[in-house]
Design an enzyme around this catalytic site. Sequence first.
Site, PDB file in Angstrom:
ATOM      1  CG  HIS A  40     -22.054   6.309  35.191  1.00  0.00           C
ATOM      2  ND1 HIS A  40     -22.604   7.515  34.842  1.00  0.00           N
ATOM      3  CD2 HIS A  40     -23.083   5.549  35.652  1.00  0.00           C
ATOM      4  CE1 HIS A  40     -23.899   7.493  35.073  1.00  0.00           C
ATOM      5  NE2 HIS A  40     -24.220   6.313  35.549  1.00  0.00           N
ATOM      6  CG  HIS A  82     -29.469   6.258  31.625  1.00  0.00           C
ATOM      7  ND1 HIS A  82     -30.375   7.302  31.779  1.00  0.00           N
ATOM      8  CD2 HIS A  82     -29.139   5.873  32.875  1.00  0.00           C
ATOM      9  CE1 HIS A  82     -30.561   7.537  33.055  1.00  0.00           C
ATOM     10  NE2 HIS A  82     -29.831   6.688  33.755  1.00  0.00           N
TER      11      HIS A  82
END
Length: 290
Positions: A40, A82
């Site tokens: 991730h 992100h």
Amino acid sequence: MHARAVAASTTALLGTAALLFPVSPARAAAGGGWPLVVAHRGASAYAPENTLAAVDKAAELGIRWVENDVQRTRDGELVVLHDDNLRRTTDVEEVYPGRAPWKVKDFTAAEIARLDAGSWFGPAYADARVPTLEQFVNRVERHHQKLLLEIKNPELYPGIERQTLKVLANEGWLDRSHVAGRLVVQSFSADSVRRVHELKPAVKTGLLGTPPVAALPLYAGFADQINPPYGSLSTAYVSSVQAFTGPHGRPLQVLTWTVDDAARARRAAGYGVDGIITNKPDVVREAVGG
């Protein structure tokens, strides 16, 4: 596109069996084994997220799949980050103190390239920078890894789907070998996922979230994966998703996020998921054998 018939008695049995055996019926039918382990934002428990260092760490751990997030700068460059602002993972407040709220879309690529994207994680990473999408995919390629790419906040960046595909094409990521098994493009936006599928039908796609089962026939027309958060998982939901055939003629897959401990990883595998997205890919791989 269509649900495969599954007898109620079989479904009930699978609900118990899946807790013991991590290979789901759909995954077994497709020739799969243990769940995929996906790093991730790179191996983000061990290096600053979405940086080249995080890709390198995932490769060092022997992890084949890396996930990342894509945003767009003021001058149209795609960068890997992100959040839709730069505050949490860079020193933007110090470098550009008068430019709150420090949104990615308000800065040029050159301005963002000046920022320290690693010191917040640890002094050893003070030289880390926010990578462009080109830099990121080239690093993934260098390690012969595979990429789960998330288009973030597409409503902020009109046309980002076409632009993302163009960058991938320019960097050699839309050839047959990559689209066959090394690339998935995902988003929380169903419209964005649909656009990617319409623009480049060969590319595998994923829809993030836990859409109702009643909506799955629609999504199965343009998404190969339904990727829900761990907290929404159940054996019944995973089996329901996998009972549909996606746009490339295979059962829909389920990749869940974000699972960082062994107990939850084993539980997710028991639900029959096809993959686990994790900040600690080494921990999850050891737990599930992926």
